[in-house]
Design a protein around this motif. Structure first.
Motif, PDB file in Angstrom:
ATOM      1  N   VAL A  28     -55.131 -12.504  26.356  1.00 45.60           N
ATOM      2  CA  VAL A  28     -54.524 -12.475  27.691  1.00 45.60           C
ATOM      3  C   VAL A  28     -53.810 -13.787  27.982  1.00 45.60           C
ATOM      4  O   VAL A  28     -52.681 -13.806  28.492  1.00 45.60           O
ATOM      5  CB  VAL A  28     -55.596 -12.179  28.753  1.00 45.60           C
ATOM      6  CG1 VAL A  28     -55.012 -12.354  30.155  1.00 45.60           C
ATOM      7  CG2 VAL A  28     -56.138 -10.771  28.585  1.00 45.60           C
ATOM      8  N   ALA A  29     -54.475 -14.901  27.666  1.00 46.33           N
ATOM      9  CA  ALA A  29     -53.862 -16.211  27.914  1.00 46.33           C
ATOM     10  C   ALA A  29     -52.580 -16.379  27.109  1.00 46.33           C
ATOM     11  O   ALA A  29     -51.587 -16.925  27.590  1.00 46.33           O
ATOM     12  CB  ALA A  29     -54.854 -17.320  27.572  1.00 46.33           C
ATOM     13  N   ILE A  34     -46.699 -16.585  26.768  1.00 53.12           N
ATOM     14  CA  ILE A  34     -45.407 -16.066  26.301  1.00 53.12           C
ATOM     15  C   ILE A  34     -44.543 -15.638  27.476  1.00 53.12           C
ATOM     16  O   ILE A  34     -43.331 -15.908  27.525  1.00 53.12           O
ATOM     17  CB  ILE A  34     -45.629 -14.889  25.325  1.00 53.12           C
ATOM     18  CG1 ILE A  34     -46.300 -15.389  24.043  1.00 53.12           C
ATOM     19  CG2 ILE A  34     -44.305 -14.199  25.009  1.00 53.12           C
ATOM     20  CD1 ILE A  34     -46.744 -14.277  23.116  1.00 53.12           C
ATOM     21  N   PHE A  35     -45.182 -14.969  28.456  1.00 56.50           N
ATOM     22  CA  PHE A  35     -44.439 -14.501  29.627  1.00 56.50           C
ATOM     23  C   PHE A  35     -43.796 -15.665  30.385  1.00 56.50           C
ATOM     24  O   PHE A  35     -42.609 -15.623  30.726  1.00 56.50           O
ATOM     25  CB  PHE A  35     -45.381 -13.723  30.560  1.00 56.50           C
ATOM     26  CG  PHE A  35     -44.768 -13.402  31.894  1.00 56.50           C
ATOM     27  CD1 PHE A  35     -43.835 -12.384  32.025  1.00 56.50           C
ATOM     28  CD2 PHE A  35     -45.109 -14.138  33.035  1.00 56.50           C
ATOM     29  CE1 PHE A  35     -43.264 -12.093  33.254  1.00 56.50           C
ATOM     30  CE2 PHE A  35     -44.549 -13.848  34.261  1.00 56.50           C
ATOM     31  CZ  PHE A  35     -43.619 -12.825  34.374  1.00 56.50           C
ATOM     32  N   PHE A  36     -44.583 -16.726  30.625  1.00 56.05           N
ATOM     33  CA  PHE A  36     -44.056 -17.865  31.380  1.00 56.05           C
ATOM     34  C   PHE A  36     -42.991 -18.622  30.581  1.00 56.05           C
ATOM     35  O   PHE A  36     -42.053 -19.175  31.152  1.00 56.05           O
ATOM     36  CB  PHE A  36     -45.190 -18.797  31.799  1.00 56.05           C
ATOM     37  CG  PHE A  36     -45.969 -18.300  32.985  1.00 56.05           C
ATOM     38  CD1 PHE A  36     -45.352 -18.133  34.218  1.00 56.05           C
ATOM     39  CD2 PHE A  36     -47.310 -17.978  32.874  1.00 56.05           C
ATOM     40  CE1 PHE A  36     -46.053 -17.667  35.311  1.00 56.05           C
ATOM     41  CE2 PHE A  36     -48.022 -17.512  33.968  1.00 56.05           C
ATOM     42  CZ  PHE A  36     -47.401 -17.351  35.191  1.00 56.05           C
ATOM     43  N   ARG A  37     -43.143 -18.662  29.267  1.00 51.53           N
ATOM     44  CA  ARG A  37     -42.103 -19.302  28.453  1.00 51.53           C
ATOM     45  C   ARG A  37     -40.785 -18.535  28.549  1.00 51.53           C
ATOM     46  O   ARG A  37     -39.710 -19.128  28.693  1.00 51.53           O
ATOM     47  CB  ARG A  37     -42.554 -19.371  26.992  1.00 51.53           C
ATOM     48  CG  ARG A  37     -43.593 -20.459  26.718  1.00 51.53           C
ATOM     49  CD  ARG A  37     -43.897 -20.552  25.242  1.00 51.53           C
ATOM     50  NE  ARG A  37     -44.881 -21.590  24.963  1.00 51.53           N
ATOM     51  CZ  ARG A  37     -45.300 -21.911  23.745  1.00 51.53           C
ATOM     52  NH1 ARG A  37     -44.817 -21.254  22.688  1.00 51.53           N
ATOM     53  NH2 ARG A  37     -46.193 -22.854  23.578  1.00 51.53           N
TER      54      ARG A  37
END
Length: 315
Positions: A28-29, A34-37
């Motif tokens: 999950v982390a 990846i999403f925030f990048r």
């Protein structure tokens, strides 16, 4: 199953559950990381494309006859309100097939005689090229020196009774630090190749010959300014002994002197003079990169060019 075996089995199950939970949490982390990048990179690319002008352009969608508006708001200079910026807006306004008339709205204390002269000349050229499209100046608070130089090229000038108009003159300002240097015990060591290379150096005593030369140069530019006003205003101008002395007048007085033609706002001129109430803004909007580059260039130029540092302006 014996008690020791049960205990070992229970401990193994707990450890497996803890390991699976930790593994799930890591996944999950990692997904969130990846999403925030991706989000961060997308934001950076969006800023980059906006600065480069590849997205978010100011294309104007126009339907029907309209009044074209170009704003001249601020000091006329290459790093602030530049001739290129105003000329670009005026050219686009005149070129548009639905433009019935152009309003140049001015709120400026003046600035560079070169930049003001370039705008003046371009207005004259556009009026010859597009004889059926009038150009009117509408003055907000202030239209002085270089601002009035530009306005004099218009077909008519409209003001508010309390607008400030005029200041037809030229100045070159600077500072002299020789007295301060004497008090501090500082010695100026200026080496030049060329008699006048240190022209009006602020850290050296005034050179009378250089001072006289500067006054002659200012007078030449002043006469250019006066000629532009006379050519632009023509017989409407009611000259007085102090008209070109650098004085400034209210809009009401400017009308009586022939420096302006009447009273009116942008809306009034569009509605009742041009008869095209729909106003479309053609003022070019500069991006952050353009503003930074221009301001950096101006600051660098002033450090290199002593005349620029002294600030020769129409005032």
């Amino acid at each position: 199953m014996s008690e020791p075996e049960k205990s070992a089995s229970w401990e193994r199950e707990v450890l497996e559950k803890l390991a699976l939970a930790a593994l799930k949490e890591q996944r999950v982390a990692r997904h969130w990381n990846i999403f925030f990048r991706i989000l961060g990179f997308s934001f950076l690319f969006l800023i980059f494309f906006s600065v480069m002008g590849w997205i978010g352009n100011n294309a104007i969608e126009i339907t029907g006859k309209h009044t074209a508006l170009v704003e001249l708001n601020g000091t006329i200079a290459s790093g602030e309100v530049s001739a290129n910026q105003i000329i670009s807006g005026l050219q686009a306004a005149f070129k548009d097939k639905n433009t019935k008339g152009v309003i140049l709205r001015i709120n400026s204390p003046g600035g560079s005689p070169v930049q003001a002269g370039q705008i003046y000349d371009e207005i004259k050229r556009l009026r010859v090229k597009y004889p059926n499209i009038p150009l009117y100046v509408v003055v907000d608070d202030l239209c002085a020196s270089g601002g009035y130089y530009v306005a004099a090229a218009a077909d008519r000038i409209y003001v508010d009774k309390a607008s400030l108009i005029g200041s037809i003159g030229v100045l070159m300002d600077g500072f002299g630090f020789t007295g301060t240097m004497d008090k501090l015990g500082v010695e100026r060591r200026l080496l030049t190749a060329g008699t006048n290379k240190g022209f009006l150096d602020p850290f050296s005593p005034v050179n009378p010959q250089q001072e006289n030369y500067a006054k002659v140069m200012l007078e030449e530019i002043h006469q250019q300014f006066i000629k532009a006003v006379r050519d632009g205003r023509g017989a409407r101008l009611k000259e007085t002994p102090d008209m070109f002395s650098g004085l400034i007048w209210s809009g009401e007085k400017a009308v009586s002197l022939g420096l302006a033609d009447g009273f009116g706002s942008t809306e009034y001129v569009a509605r009742d003079v041009i008869h095209a109430e729909n106003v479309v803004d053609f003022t070019p909007q500069e991006g952050f990169a353009d503003r930074f580059a221009k301001r950096f260039g101006v600051a660098l130029g002033k450090n290199i060019n002593p005349l620029a540092a002294m600030g020769m302006e129409l005032h």
